[in-house]
Design a protein around this motif. Sequence first.
Motif, PDB file in Angstrom:
ATOM      1  N   LEU A  95     -11.757 -40.557   6.106  1.00 10.72           N
ATOM      2  CA  LEU A  95     -12.018 -39.419   5.224  1.00 10.72           C
ATOM      3  C   LEU A  95     -11.689 -38.107   5.930  1.00 10.72           C
ATOM      4  CD1 LEU A  95     -13.153 -38.211   2.615  1.00 10.72           C
ATOM      5  CD2 LEU A  95     -15.444 -38.362   3.629  1.00 10.72           C
ATOM      6  N   GLY A  96     -12.089 -37.998   7.199  1.00 18.32           N
ATOM      7  CA  GLY A  96     -11.788 -36.782   7.949  1.00 18.32           C
ATOM      8  C   GLY A  96     -10.302 -36.573   8.134  1.00 18.32           C
ATOM      9  N   SER A  97      -9.557 -37.658   8.368  1.00 21.59           N
ATOM     10  CA  SER A  97      -8.102 -37.546   8.524  1.00 21.59           C
ATOM     11  C   SER A  97      -7.454 -37.038   7.242  1.00 21.59           C
ATOM     12  CB  SER A  97      -7.515 -38.909   8.905  1.00 21.59           C
ATOM     13  OG  SER A  97      -8.024 -39.350  10.138  1.00 21.59           O
ATOM     14  N   MET A  98      -7.897 -37.558   6.104  1.00 18.80           N
ATOM     15  CA  MET A  98      -7.375 -37.075   4.825  1.00 18.80           C
ATOM     16  C   MET A  98      -7.726 -35.608   4.612  1.00 18.80           C
ATOM     17  SD  MET A  98      -7.793 -40.259   2.137  1.00 18.80           S
ATOM     18  CE  MET A  98      -9.542 -40.481   2.420  1.00 18.80           C
ATOM     19  N   ALA A  99      -8.926 -35.208   5.066  1.00 20.46           N
ATOM     20  CA  ALA A  99      -9.343 -33.814   4.899  1.00 20.46           C
ATOM     21  C   ALA A  99      -8.483 -32.882   5.745  1.00 20.46           C
ATOM     22  CB  ALA A  99     -10.820 -33.669   5.266  1.00 20.46           C
ATOM     23  N   VAL A 100      -8.206 -33.287   6.993  1.00 17.52           N
ATOM     24  CA  VAL A 100      -7.405 -32.436   7.886  1.00 17.52           C
ATOM     25  C   VAL A 100      -5.977 -32.298   7.375  1.00 17.52           C
ATOM     26  CG1 VAL A 100      -6.403 -32.270  10.200  1.00 17.52           C
ATOM     27  CG2 VAL A 100      -8.816 -32.889   9.921  1.00 17.52           C
ATOM     28  N   SER A 101      -5.332 -33.435   7.077  1.00 22.16           N
ATOM     29  CA  SER A 101      -3.948 -33.374   6.596  1.00 22.16           C
ATOM     30  C   SER A 101      -3.876 -32.726   5.221  1.00 22.16           C
ATOM     31  CB  SER A 101      -3.346 -34.779   6.542  1.00 22.16           C
ATOM     32  OG  SER A 101      -4.122 -35.634   5.724  1.00 22.16           O
ATOM     33  N   GLY A 102      -4.846 -33.029   4.359  1.00 23.72           N
ATOM     34  CA  GLY A 102      -4.859 -32.426   3.025  1.00 23.72           C
ATOM     35  C   GLY A 102      -5.066 -30.936   3.069  1.00 23.72           C
ATOM     36  N   PHE A 103      -5.891 -30.460   4.005  1.00 24.95           N
ATOM     37  CA  PHE A 103      -6.095 -29.020   4.128  1.00 24.95           C
ATOM     38  C   PHE A 103      -4.786 -28.318   4.471  1.00 24.95           C
ATOM     39  CE2 PHE A 103      -6.779 -25.277   6.760  1.00 24.95           C
ATOM     40  CZ  PHE A 103      -7.589 -24.510   5.930  1.00 24.95           C
ATOM     41  N   SER A 104      -4.048 -28.862   5.435  1.00 26.01           N
ATOM     42  CA  SER A 104      -2.776 -28.247   5.823  1.00 26.01           C
ATOM     43  C   SER A 104      -1.823 -28.140   4.640  1.00 26.01           C
ATOM     44  CB  SER A 104      -2.125 -29.058   6.950  1.00 26.01           C
ATOM     45  OG  SER A 104      -2.919 -29.051   8.107  1.00 26.01           O
ATOM     46  N   VAL A 105      -1.678 -29.236   3.895  1.00 22.04           N
ATOM     47  CA  VAL A 105      -0.755 -29.246   2.762  1.00 22.04           C
ATOM     48  C   VAL A 105      -1.230 -28.290   1.662  1.00 22.04           C
ATOM     49  CG1 VAL A 105       0.231 -30.673   0.935  1.00 22.04           C
ATOM     50  CG2 VAL A 105       0.048 -31.582   3.253  1.00 22.04           C
ATOM     51  N   CYS A 106      -2.516 -28.385   1.295  1.00 20.57           N
ATOM     52  CA  CYS A 106      -3.040 -27.567   0.190  1.00 20.57           C
ATOM     53  C   CYS A 106      -3.035 -26.081   0.538  1.00 20.57           C
ATOM     54  CB  CYS A 106      -4.461 -28.008  -0.167  1.00 20.57           C
ATOM     55  SG  CYS A 106      -4.554 -29.628  -0.927  1.00 20.57           S
ATOM     56  N   TYR A 107      -3.458 -25.749   1.747  1.00 16.64           N
ATOM     57  CA  TYR A 107      -3.550 -24.332   2.107  1.00 16.64           C
ATOM     58  C   TYR A 107      -2.163 -23.696   2.182  1.00 16.64           C
ATOM     59  CZ  TYR A 107      -4.564 -20.055   4.637  1.00 16.64           C
ATOM     60  OH  TYR A 107      -4.646 -18.739   5.004  1.00 16.64           O
ATOM     61  N   PHE A 108      -1.213 -24.351   2.838  1.00 18.69           N
ATOM     62  CA  PHE A 108       0.107 -23.754   2.976  1.00 18.69           C
ATOM     63  C   PHE A 108       0.815 -23.640   1.628  1.00 18.69           C
ATOM     64  CE2 PHE A 108       0.062 -25.308   7.572  1.00 18.69           C
ATOM     65  CZ  PHE A 108      -0.299 -24.048   8.048  1.00 18.69           C
ATOM     66  N   PHE A 209      -7.934 -36.495  13.996  1.00 26.52           N
ATOM     67  CA  PHE A 209      -6.623 -35.847  13.997  1.00 26.52           C
ATOM     68  C   PHE A 209      -5.495 -36.855  14.197  1.00 26.52           C
ATOM     69  CE2 PHE A 209      -8.880 -32.017  13.891  1.00 26.52           C
ATOM     70  CZ  PHE A 209      -7.991 -30.994  13.611  1.00 26.52           C
ATOM     71  N   GLY A 210      -5.795 -37.979  14.844  1.00 28.04           N
ATOM     72  CA  GLY A 210      -4.777 -39.017  14.951  1.00 28.04           C
ATOM     73  C   GLY A 210      -4.372 -39.531  13.583  1.00 28.04           C
ATOM     74  N   GLY A 211      -5.370 -39.775  12.724  1.00 30.09           N
ATOM     75  CA  GLY A 211      -5.067 -40.207  11.363  1.00 30.09           C
ATOM     76  C   GLY A 211      -4.359 -39.140  10.559  1.00 30.09           C
ATOM     77  N   ALA A 212      -4.738 -37.875  10.760  1.00 28.89           N
ATOM     78  CA  ALA A 212      -4.092 -36.780  10.030  1.00 28.89           C
ATOM     79  C   ALA A 212      -2.628 -36.645  10.426  1.00 28.89           C
ATOM     80  CB  ALA A 212      -4.834 -35.471  10.305  1.00 28.89           C
ATOM     81  N   THR A 213      -2.341 -36.853  11.707  1.00 24.71           N
ATOM     82  CA  THR A 213      -0.950 -36.779  12.167  1.00 24.71           C
ATOM     83  C   THR A 213      -0.092 -37.856  11.508  1.00 24.71           C
ATOM     84  OG1 THR A 213      -1.701 -35.907  14.296  1.00 24.71           O
ATOM     85  CG2 THR A 213       0.527 -36.802  14.205  1.00 24.71           C
ATOM     86  N   LEU A 214      -0.644 -39.057  11.405  1.00 26.23           N
ATOM     87  CA  LEU A 214       0.086 -40.137  10.741  1.00 26.23           C
ATOM     88  C   LEU A 214       0.361 -39.805   9.281  1.00 26.23           C
ATOM     89  CD1 LEU A 214      -1.730 -43.293  12.187  1.00 26.23           C
ATOM     90  CD2 LEU A 214       0.559 -42.443  12.768  1.00 26.23           C
ATOM     91  N   ALA A 215      -0.611 -39.134   8.631  1.00 31.98           N
ATOM     92  CA  ALA A 215      -0.445 -38.798   7.216  1.00 31.98           C
ATOM     93  C   ALA A 215       0.692 -37.811   6.990  1.00 31.98           C
ATOM     94  CB  ALA A 215      -1.750 -38.237   6.659  1.00 31.98           C
TER      95      ALA A 215
END
Length: 316
Positions: A95-108, A209-215
């Motif tokens: 869930l945290g990985s999705m939140a980190v990667s999703g934040f980057s995509v949504c915010y930018f 962050f490892g999971g977010a990087t993969l996403a």
Amino acid sequence: MPPPARSCETVAVGASPSPPSRQRPPTGRAAAATAGGAVIWGTLGPVAALFPAGHLLHMAELRLLIGTAALHLLARRRRSPHVRWQRRELMAVALGSMAVSGFSVCYFHAVELSGVATSTVIAIGGAPILAGLTARFVTRRPVSRTWAVATAVAVTGIALVSLPGGALAFSLPGTALAALAAALYAAQADTIQAVARRHGPATAVAAIFGGATLALTPWLPGAVPWAAADLGRLAGVVYLGVFTTAVAYALFAHGVTRLGAPTAVTISLLEPATAAVLAAVWLHQDLSAVRWAGIVLVLGGLALMMRPQRTGRPSV
């Protein structure tokens, strides 16, 4: 970047909550660490402004990749070999990985549609409010009046810092993405707090962050040649990865673990205030009196929140 029995950490990872009587007010090293992480985050905008437009997701992917590598090196030095991962903890990491990667995509994408000013107020200013509402109504943790007043003052300051002179291009999709980014930002803090209880802050953010990087790997093939084409660009990406990701999030996670997600996310409002000051000093952008007033409000709100509490009731 933390309480009665039914906290989100207890539900998420099955850990026992810490006794409320031992909860300290949001001062000292934990608050200083969180504030330090927010100040480092504040350098992200001015540094990113030096990059060519249209490559924000390339920058975000490389920043996560480099930051994750640095976090794993830090986590290896501090990881306890006797603590095994539980299934609920792995779910929290996902869930945290999705939140980190999703934040980057949504915010930018929100920035591209609605501009920096509107997106910052909604995404960054809305995150502590959502974190507090989650603590109050979802995890049933009491939210102190001091925190509520201090957060309101600080969020008002962020609005004054971001909106005057900003490009207020309204876009319904952009506003929705910024609101989603705020929720994902708050979710980052909640999952870091949940995983760090047993594994420590460094291991928690390294795993998430490892999971977010993969996403975000679909952007990697274009990101590597983009950064390698220019030495200054590569140095900037390395700085963003090591400092604004690894160092800043390690400090934030330390604060989240000890202060709770709502308090840590509110302290992180120092980020846009720092970015505004750096833009004035480094990029020679003018800061109006209204924006300076906003910075004062942010600092005043955080100072109010960090005052020692008169009662023994835990704050969040």
